[in-house]
Scaffold this motif. Structure first.
Motif, PDB file in Angstrom:
ATOM      1  N   ALA A  95     -26.717 -33.504  36.023  1.00 16.86           N
ATOM      2  CA  ALA A  95     -27.665 -34.585  35.772  1.00 16.86           C
ATOM      3  C   ALA A  95     -27.107 -35.561  34.736  1.00 16.86           C
ATOM      4  O   ALA A  95     -26.374 -35.180  33.829  1.00 16.86           O
ATOM      5  CB  ALA A  95     -28.986 -34.013  35.288  1.00 16.86           C
ATOM      6  N   LYS A  96     -27.460 -36.815  34.923  1.00 19.27           N
ATOM      7  CA  LYS A  96     -27.015 -37.818  33.950  1.00 19.27           C
ATOM      8  C   LYS A  96     -27.773 -37.659  32.643  1.00 19.27           C
ATOM      9  O   LYS A  96     -27.315 -38.017  31.590  1.00 19.27           O
ATOM     10  CB  LYS A  96     -27.269 -39.220  34.523  1.00 19.27           C
ATOM     11  CG  LYS A  96     -26.317 -39.596  35.653  1.00 19.27           C
ATOM     12  CD  LYS A  96     -26.314 -41.104  35.875  1.00 19.27           C
ATOM     13  CE  LYS A  96     -25.693 -41.452  37.214  1.00 19.27           C
ATOM     14  NZ  LYS A  96     -26.674 -41.368  38.315  1.00 19.27           N
ATOM     15  N   ASP A  97     -29.000 -37.138  32.767  1.00 15.88           N
ATOM     16  CA  ASP A  97     -29.856 -37.039  31.591  1.00 15.88           C
ATOM     17  C   ASP A  97     -30.355 -35.607  31.406  1.00 15.88           C
ATOM     18  O   ASP A  97     -31.529 -35.317  31.595  1.00 15.88           O
ATOM     19  CB  ASP A  97     -31.053 -37.973  31.773  1.00 15.88           C
ATOM     20  CG  ASP A  97     -31.616 -37.879  33.190  1.00 15.88           C
ATOM     21  OD1 ASP A  97     -31.076 -37.068  33.973  1.00 15.88           O
ATOM     22  OD2 ASP A  97     -32.585 -38.583  33.500  1.00 15.88           O
ATOM     23  N   PRO A  98     -29.459 -34.696  31.053  1.00 15.58           N
ATOM     24  CA  PRO A  98     -29.850 -33.279  31.007  1.00 15.58           C
ATOM     25  C   PRO A  98     -30.958 -33.000  29.988  1.00 15.58           C
ATOM     26  O   PRO A  98     -31.592 -31.959  30.061  1.00 15.58           O
ATOM     27  CB  PRO A  98     -28.549 -32.566  30.619  1.00 15.58           C
ATOM     28  CG  PRO A  98     -27.655 -33.616  30.086  1.00 15.58           C
ATOM     29  CD  PRO A  98     -28.062 -34.917  30.668  1.00 15.58           C
ATOM     30  N   SER A  99     -31.203 -33.919  29.085  1.00 10.50           N
ATOM     31  CA  SER A  99     -32.192 -33.626  28.048  1.00 10.50           C
ATOM     32  C   SER A  99     -33.607 -33.508  28.619  1.00 10.50           C
ATOM     33  O   SER A  99     -34.489 -32.930  28.004  1.00 10.50           O
ATOM     34  CB  SER A  99     -32.169 -34.724  26.985  1.00 10.50           C
ATOM     35  OG  SER A  99     -32.489 -35.957  27.583  1.00 10.50           O
ATOM     36  N   LYS A 100     -33.816 -34.055  29.821  1.00 11.37           N
ATOM     37  CA  LYS A 100     -35.160 -33.982  30.398  1.00 11.37           C
ATOM     38  C   LYS A 100     -35.510 -32.581  30.891  1.00 11.37           C
ATOM     39  O   LYS A 100     -36.673 -32.232  31.025  1.00 11.37           O
ATOM     40  CB  LYS A 100     -35.269 -34.949  31.578  1.00 11.37           C
ATOM     41  CG  LYS A 100     -35.465 -36.387  31.145  1.00 11.37           C
ATOM     42  CD  LYS A 100     -35.807 -37.229  32.342  1.00 11.37           C
ATOM     43  CE  LYS A 100     -35.929 -38.687  31.952  1.00 11.37           C
ATOM     44  NZ  LYS A 100     -35.767 -39.551  33.128  1.00 11.37           N
ATOM     45  N   PHE A 101     -34.491 -31.802  31.198  1.00 16.32           N
ATOM     46  CA  PHE A 101     -34.743 -30.466  31.738  1.00 16.32           C
ATOM     47  C   PHE A 101     -35.373 -29.573  30.679  1.00 16.32           C
ATOM     48  O   PHE A 101     -35.050 -29.675  29.502  1.00 16.32           O
ATOM     49  CB  PHE A 101     -33.445 -29.848  32.247  1.00 16.32           C
ATOM     50  CG  PHE A 101     -33.017 -30.405  33.578  1.00 16.32           C
ATOM     51  CD1 PHE A 101     -33.392 -29.776  34.745  1.00 16.32           C
ATOM     52  CD2 PHE A 101     -32.283 -31.565  33.649  1.00 16.32           C
ATOM     53  CE1 PHE A 101     -33.010 -30.285  35.976  1.00 16.32           C
ATOM     54  CE2 PHE A 101     -31.897 -32.088  34.873  1.00 16.32           C
ATOM     55  CZ  PHE A 101     -32.264 -31.448  36.047  1.00 16.32           C
ATOM     56  N   GLY A 102     -36.252 -28.714  31.131  1.00 19.53           N
ATOM     57  CA  GLY A 102     -36.944 -27.831  30.202  1.00 19.53           C
ATOM     58  C   GLY A 102     -38.221 -28.466  29.688  1.00 19.53           C
ATOM     59  O   GLY A 102     -38.978 -27.839  28.961  1.00 19.53           O
ATOM     60  N   LYS A 103     -38.439 -29.710  30.044  1.00 20.11           N
ATOM     61  CA  LYS A 103     -39.648 -30.381  29.553  1.00 20.11           C
ATOM     62  C   LYS A 103     -40.529 -30.820  30.713  1.00 20.11           C
ATOM     63  O   LYS A 103     -41.428 -31.629  30.551  1.00 20.11           O
ATOM     64  CB  LYS A 103     -39.262 -31.590  28.713  1.00 20.11           C
ATOM     65  CG  LYS A 103     -38.485 -31.206  27.468  1.00 20.11           C
ATOM     66  CD  LYS A 103     -38.110 -32.422  26.647  1.00 20.11           C
ATOM     67  CE  LYS A 103     -37.155 -32.039  25.537  1.00 20.11           C
ATOM     68  NZ  LYS A 103     -35.930 -32.825  25.554  1.00 20.11           N
ATOM     69  N   GLY A 104     -40.234 -30.338  31.906  1.00 21.56           N
ATOM     70  CA  GLY A 104     -41.062 -30.727  33.040  1.00 21.56           C
ATOM     71  C   GLY A 104     -40.343 -31.673  33.975  1.00 21.56           C
ATOM     72  O   GLY A 104     -40.905 -32.655  34.434  1.00 21.56           O
ATOM     73  N   GLU A 105     -39.083 -31.364  34.266  1.00 20.21           N
ATOM     74  CA  GLU A 105     -38.310 -32.173  35.209  1.00 20.21           C
ATOM     75  C   GLU A 105     -38.450 -31.527  36.587  1.00 20.21           C
ATOM     76  O   GLU A 105     -38.142 -30.355  36.761  1.00 20.21           O
ATOM     77  CB  GLU A 105     -36.845 -32.210  34.753  1.00 20.21           C
ATOM     78  CG  GLU A 105     -35.849 -32.709  35.782  1.00 20.21           C
ATOM     79  CD  GLU A 105     -36.118 -34.141  36.208  1.00 20.21           C
ATOM     80  OE1 GLU A 105     -36.145 -35.022  35.334  1.00 20.21           O
ATOM     81  OE2 GLU A 105     -36.304 -34.361  37.428  1.00 20.21           O
ATOM     82  N   ILE A 106     -38.881 -32.330  37.558  1.00 22.94           N
ATOM     83  CA  ILE A 106     -39.169 -31.736  38.870  1.00 22.94           C
ATOM     84  C   ILE A 106     -37.897 -31.195  39.525  1.00 22.94           C
ATOM     85  O   ILE A 106     -37.936 -30.223  40.265  1.00 22.94           O
ATOM     86  CB  ILE A 106     -39.906 -32.760  39.780  1.00 22.94           C
ATOM     87  CG1 ILE A 106     -40.585 -32.042  40.947  1.00 22.94           C
ATOM     88  CG2 ILE A 106     -38.979 -33.837  40.298  1.00 22.94           C
ATOM     89  CD1 ILE A 106     -41.876 -31.372  40.558  1.00 22.94           C
ATOM     90  N   ARG A 107     -36.749 -31.791  39.207  1.00 23.29           N
ATOM     91  CA  ARG A 107     -35.509 -31.251  39.776  1.00 23.29           C
ATOM     92  C   ARG A 107     -35.242 -29.834  39.282  1.00 23.29           C
ATOM     93  O   ARG A 107     -34.606 -29.034  39.946  1.00 23.29           O
ATOM     94  CB  ARG A 107     -34.332 -32.153  39.404  1.00 23.29           C
ATOM     95  CG  ARG A 107     -34.243 -33.399  40.260  1.00 23.29           C
ATOM     96  CD  ARG A 107     -33.127 -34.290  39.783  1.00 23.29           C
ATOM     97  NE  ARG A 107     -33.395 -34.725  38.401  1.00 23.29           N
ATOM     98  CZ  ARG A 107     -32.522 -35.407  37.658  1.00 23.29           C
ATOM     99  NH1 ARG A 107     -31.331 -35.710  38.136  1.00 23.29           N
ATOM    100  NH2 ARG A 107     -32.826 -35.775  36.437  1.00 23.29           N
TER     101      ARG A 107
END
Lengths: 507, 410
Positions: A287-299
C-alpha cells in the motif's frame, strides 16, 4: 475431472440441500468464537458412514468454505475471531465496527471470501498441476523462508510501537517451543505439567487472547456492547450488497490475495492460517499509505479473507492429487475418503473421477452459496451487536470453554485459554498487539521444523538456505520488507528533525 | 444495568471462568465406580506401582480362556460361512448374540458407556483402528464406546490423561509403539510398560523402505552399500518424534558400521513431498498410506521394514529380517487400561476386541489398510512381555548411540 459434471452433481437436490446445510453449519460454527470449522467438520465424520463419501464430502466442503469465511466475522464484529485467519481480519474489521460501519465490514468480508473461494477454485481447475509442481519443490528450507517472510508482517501488525510488536511476536515464538521438540523429542518448557507436552495449540490460545481477553477488558472498563441500536441496523439493507466503490477500491487486492492464498494453500502444512497473515502483510507492504491499516481500512479486511478462502480451495490440490492433507480440516476429509474406501492420490482421478469433479463443483457452488446466504445473514449478525453485553459475554464465555475443549478434548487447553485470556487482557492494556503474538505462535513451528530439517536434508550444511532459488528469493524479499520500514522511519525522523527537534524515545 | 465496581465484576468473571475450567479439568471421574478405587487412582497418576510385579496371574482362567477363544473363532467361521446372520447396522444380530453367550462377562460390567482415549487426531491410523475395532465391540458390549481423540506428544497426552481417571474399566486407551519408546527414553512421569494393564495387541508392522521411482539404487543392498561408504549421507525420513523408525535405522546403521541421516516429518504429507522432491532419499512408511503412489509408479519399494513380505505388492522384494538385519521394534496398535483395573474386566475386554476383529466389518478395514498381512495379534500377557522386550532393546540402543535421552529429562 470435469468441472461442469461436478457442478451438475452438486446441484442435485439432495446434494444441494446437504451443501446448504453445510454452509449454514459452517457459518454458525465459524462465527461463534470457540466453535471452529475444524470442530464442525470433525462432528460430521460419523455421518459420512450414512451419507456415503460423495455426499459427505460435499457437505464438508460447504462447512469448510463457510467456516473459513465466518471465522473472521466475529473478529470484525467483536474482535473475537474464532480462528487464526480471523485474527488478521480483525485488525481492520473491528475498527470499522467501532466506527459504526459493521455492515460494510462484514458484507465486504463475505464478498471477499466468496470471490477468493471462487477464484481459488478456478485456479484449481486451470493451473493446479503447474502450481503443484512448484509446491512440491517446497522442502523444509522453503518452509523456513516462508515462515520468515510471514514474520516480517509482524511490523504491519504493530499498534504504534514496533518494539512492542516485536516483543509480542517473539513471545509467540517462545510459546511455539513449548512441548516436545518436534525433531529430537526433548521436553521443553513444560515445567512438569505432563499434558503440556502436546504443546500450545493456537486455537485455545486465540480464543483466550482475543475473545476471553476482550470480555475481561470490556468488564474492567465497564464498556461493552458494540453500541449499536436497532435503528442503526435498520439502515443496513436486507440483502447487504457491498458498495460499488468498495469493490472497485479493492478489486486488485482481491485478485492478488486470491492468487497468493491459493498458492500458499497448496503447500502441505501451511494452510489458510498462514495465507491470511501473508495476504494481510503483503497488502500493507504494497500500500502507498500503510498507516491507514489497523484503523479500519477495508483492504485490510478484504486481503486476508480473499487469501484464506482461496487457500481453502488450494488445499484440495495436494489432498486430491497426492493424498497429502494441508491442514487440520483436509486431514479429517482424508480420513473420510479412506473410511469410505477411497484413497485420494494420483489414482483418484482414474478410479473415482466423479468424486474429484464433485469436490471441484462443491467448492465452486459453496462459494456462491456462501455469498448469498452470508449477505442475507448480515442483518442477523449485526443484531448480535445489540445484545446487552452481560448476556453476550456470558454466552461467549460458555462457547469459548465448550469449543476449546471440544477440539482436542484436552483439559489442559482450557487452562491455556484462561491464561492466554489474562495475558491478552494485559497485552491490550499495555498495547501489545496480540495478533503479532499469534503470528509468532503459528509460524514458530513451521520455522523451526523448516530450519532443523533443512539442515538435516543437506546433511548438515547451512548453505542450502542460500543455494535454493526459491528459498533465497523468499529470504531476500523478507530482508527487503524488514529493512524498508526502518529506512522510511529513519528518513521520516530526519525530516522531522529538520523541522523541529523531537524528544528522544525512551528505552 | 450500570456496572458499579468494575474490579469486583472483573474478579467475579475470572473466578467463574476458573470454575468452569476446573470443572472441565476434572473430566468425568466415575460416579458409580467401586468405592475406594476411585479416589486413589485419581490422586496419584502414574506411580501406582514402580516395581515389575504387575497384575499378572491369569493361570487359573488360562484353560477357560482358550475355550472362549475357540468358541469365538467358531462363531466367526460361522459368520464367514453365512450360517449366522450378521448386520453391522443393527443393535444385535445372531452373531452378536452368540458371541455374548460365548464370552464370560464380569458382573455388572459394563454398566455404562466406555470411553476410549485416542492419542491422535481424527482420521489418522490410530483413530481408524480404534473406531473400526470398536464398531462390533460396541454391539457385543451392549454399551456405547465414546471415542475421545486427545492428540499431543505422540499419544502421551491421552495416556497421561488415562492415568488421571478412575481405574474402573470405563476409561481405556488405544496405544501404539511410540508409547514403549517414550518409556524406554524415560520422558514421562509414568512408565507405560509398568503402569498399564495390557488388554490386547492387534496390528503389526507394514512399513516399507521406499525410494522415488527414478532412484539409482536397484536393491536395498545397493542403498546399504552406499550408506556404508558414506556415513550420514543417506537421508531417510520417517514419522516424528519417539517413533520406531529412528530406532530401526539406528539398529541398521550399527549393523553396517555407518549411520543414516534421519529427517523426521510429523505429517505424512511432508514426508511424501520430501521424497518426491528429492530432499530425502528413502522413505520408511506404512504401505497403506502410499499405495497409490506406488501403483502410479512414482515410488518403488526397496525392502519390507519388518519380517513380513507383502505378496500382493511385490513378492520379489526382501524383508529386512530376511536379509539378516535386526528389527528392534514392530509397529503395533493395541488397547491398554490403567494398571489397577480388575483382571476380570481386562480379560473380558480382550475377548470383546478379539471377537470384534474376527468379524467382517473389521476384517474389511484390515484388508483396505493392508493390515491383514501384518497380523500382530497378541493377548494381554504376550503383549506385555513383548513390550518389555522392546523397551529393553530400545533403551540399550539409545544408550549405545548416545541418543540424547539425557536431554529429555528436565
Amino acid at each position: 475431472m470435469d468441472l461442469l459434471t461436478g457442478i451438475g452433481s452438486v446441484l442435485e437436490p439432495f446434494h444441494l440441500l446437504l451443501l446448504l446445510g453445510g454452509v449454514v453449519i459452517g457459518l454458525i460454527f465459524g462465527t461463534i468464537p470457540g466453535l471452529s470449522g475444524i470442530t464442525a467438520v470433525a462432528l460430521l465424520v460419523p455421518f459420512s458412514y450414512v451419507l456415503g463419501a460423495e455426499a459427505a464430502i460435499i457437505m464438508m466442503i460447504g462447512v469448510y468454505i463457510a467456516a473459513t469465511c465466518a471465522g473472521s466475522l466475529a473478529g470484525s464484529l467483536f474482535n473475537m475471531p474464532g480462528d487464526v485467519m480471523g485474527a488478521a481480519t480483525a485488525r481492520d474489521g473491528y475498527p470499522l465496527t467501532q466506527q459504526g460501519q459493521a455492515g460494510r465490514a462484514i458484507s465486504m468480508d463475505i464478498t471477499a471470501s466468496a470471490v477468493g473461494g471462487f477464484i481459488g477454485t478456478v485456479l484449481l481447475v486451470l493451473i493446479a498441476p503447474q502450481f503443484l509442481r512448484i509446491a512440491l519443490r517446497f522442502g523444509p528450507p522453503e518452509f523456513f523462508a516462508l515462515a520468515i517472510l510471514g514474520m516480517t508482517s509482524v511490523a504491519s501488525l504493530a499498534m504504534g510501537s514496533l518494539v512492542k510488536a516485536l516483543l509480542a511476536g517473539t513471545f509467540g515464538l517462545l510459546l511455539a517451543t513449548v512441548g516436545l521438540d518436534p525433531v529430537s523429542g526433548a521436553v521443553r518448557f513444560v515445567f512438569g505439567v505432563q499434558p503440556l507436552q502436546g504443546g500450545i495449540d493456537f486455537i485455545p490460545a486465540i480464543i483466550g487472547f482475543f475473545a476471553v481477553a476482550e470480555i475481561f477488558h470490556a468488564l474492567y472498563y465497564g464498556t461493552g456492547s458494540g453500541g449499536y441500536s436497532k435503528e442503526d441496523i435498520k439502515k443496513v439493507p436486507r440483502f447487504a450488497l457491498p458498495s460499488i466503490a468498495d469493490l472497485k477500491w479493492t478489486k486488485w487486492t482481491m485478485l492478488r490475495s486470491s492468487l497468493l492464498g491459493n498458492f500458499i494453500g497448496m503447500l502441505p502444512g501451511a494452510g489458510s492460517t498462514v495465507a491470511a497473515f501473508l495476504g494481510y502483510g503483503t497488502e500493507v507492504q504494497m500500500a502507498k499509505d500503510p498507516s491507514k491499516f489497523g484503523k479500519g481500512e477495508i483492504r485490510g479486511v478484504v486481503a486476508p479473507e480473499a487469501a484464506n478462502n482461496s487457500a481453502a480451495a488450494g488445499s484440495m490440490v495436494p489432498l486430491l492429487t497426492l493424498g497429502i492433507p494441508g491442514g487440520a480440516v483436509t486431514a479429517i476429509m482424508l480420513g473420510v475418503f479412506i473410511l469410505n474406501g477411497l484413497r485420494p492420490g494420483p489414482l483418484l482421478f482414474r478410479d473415482a473421477p466423479e468424486i474429484a469433479s464433485s469436490v471441484f463443483g462443491a467448492l465452486m457452488v459453496a462459494s456462491v452459496v456462501v455469498f448469498f446466504v452470508g449477505l442475507l445473514l448480515v442483518r442477523v449478525l449485526l443484531r448480535l451487536l445489540t445484545i446487552p453485553f452481560e448476556i453476550f459475554s456470558t454466552m461467549v464465555l460458555v462457547f469459548a470453554v465448550v469449543g476449546t475443549f471440544a477440539i482436542f478434548n484436552r483439559p489442559i487447553d482450557l487452562w491455556i485459554m484462561l491464561i492466554c485470556g489474562v495475558l491478552g487482557f494485559f497485552a491490550k492494556q499495555y498495547e501489545f498487539p496480540v495478533s503479532a503474538l499469534v503470528l509468532g505462535l503459528v509460524l514458530g513451528d513451521i520455522a523451526e521444523i523448516g530450519l532443523v530439517n533443512g539442515v538435516n536434508v543437506t546433511r548438515g550444511s547451512w548453505g542450502i538456505f542460500f543455494t535454493r532459488p526459491f528459498t533465497m528469493a523468499t529470504l531476500a524479499i523478507s530482508l527487503l520488507l524488514l529493512l524498508m520500514p526502518i529506512y522510511f522511519a529513519v528518513q521520516r525522523r530526519r525530516e522531522r528533525a529538520a523541522d523541529a527537534p523531537t524528544r528522544e524515545p525512551v528505552g | 444495568m450500570r456496572i458499579r465496581s468494575k474490579t469486583r465484576q472483573f474478579a467475579v468473571v475470572v473466578i467463574s471462568v476458573l470454575a468452569l475450567v476446573a470443572c472441565g479439568s476434572d473430566a468425568d471421574v466415575a460416579d458409580d465406580a467401586p468405592p475406594g478405587d476411585d479416589g486413589t487412582a485419581a490422586e496419584d497418576p502414574g506411580d501406582t506401582e514402580g516395581d515389575d510385579g504387575d497384575t499378572g496371574d491369569t493361570g487359573e482362567t488360562g484353560g477357560n480362556q482358550a475355550d472362549v477363544l475357540a468358541a469365538i473363532d467358531e462363531i466367526a467361521a460361522q459368520v464367514e460361512a453365512g450360517e449366522l446372520a450378521y448386520d453391522p447396522g443393527s443393535d444385535a444380530d445372531e452373531a452378536i448374540e452368540a458371541l455374548r453367550e460365548a464370552i464370560p462377562q464380569p458382573e455388572g460390567y459394563p454398566g455404562r458407556p466406555i470411553e476410549i482415549l485416542i492419542g491422535f487426531g481424527e482420521g489418522g491410523g490410530s483413530d481408524n483402528y480404534t473406531r473400526n475395532v470398536g464398531r462390533d465391540a460396541e454391539r457385543i458390549l451392549g454399551q456405547r464406546l465414546i471415542y475421545n481423540n486427545m492428540p499431543g506428544a505422540s499419544g502421551e497426552v491421552a495416556l497421561g490423561h488415562m492415568f488421571t481417571q478412575a481405574a474402573d474399566g470405563y476409561t481405556i486407551a488405544s496405544a501404539i509403539t511410540n508409547q514403549v519408546i517414550n518409556d524406554a527414553l524415560d520422558i514421562q512421569p509414568y512408565s507405560f510398560v509398568d503402569d498399564v494393564a495390557f488388554i490386547i495387541r492387534q496390528q503389526g508392522p507394514t512399513e516399507i523402505y521406499w525410494v522415488a521411482a527414478d532412484n539409482e539404487w536397484e536393491t536395498f543392498e545397493d542403498m546399504l552399500d552406499y550408506a556404508a561408504e558414506n556415513p550420514g549421507q543417506v537421508r531417510v525420513s520417517g514419522s516424528g518424534i519417539g517413533s520406531d523408525d529412528e530406532f530401526r535405522l539406528l539398529a541398521l546403521g550399527s549393523e553396517i558400521d555407518s549411520t543414516f541421516g534421519f529427517v523426521p516429518f510429523d505429517g505424512v504429507g511432508g514426508r511424501i513431498s520430501a521424497l518426491l522432491a528429492g530432499d530425502i532419499d528413502v522413505l520408511h512408511e506404512t504401505a497403506g498410506t502410499v499405495m497409490d503412489l506406488y501403483e502410479d509408479g512414482q515410488i518403488r519399494p526397496l525392502a519390507y521394514g519388518g519380517d513380513i513380505v507383502f505378496e500382493d505388492i511385490d513378492p520379489d522384494i526382501p524383508s529386512v529380517a530376511d536379509l539378516g538385519y535386526p528389527v528392534p521394534t514392530g509397529r503395533w496398535r493395541g488397547m491398554v487400561a490403567p494398571g489397577d483395573v480388575d483382571q476380570e474386566i481386562i480379560d473380558y475386554l480382550h475377548n470383546v476386541f478379539y471377537a470384534s476383529a474376527q468379524l467382517p466389518s473389521y476384517k474389511e478395514y484390515e484388508v483396505e489398510f493392508l493390515q491383514h498381512v501384518a497380523g500382530g495379534y497378541l493377548n494381554g500377557e504376550e503383549f506385555e512381555a513383548e513390550a518389555r522386550r522392546e523397551r529393553d532393546e530400545i533403551a540399550a540402543l539409545a544408550e549405545e548411540f548416545g541418543y540424547d535421552a539425557g536431554a529429555l529429562q528436565e
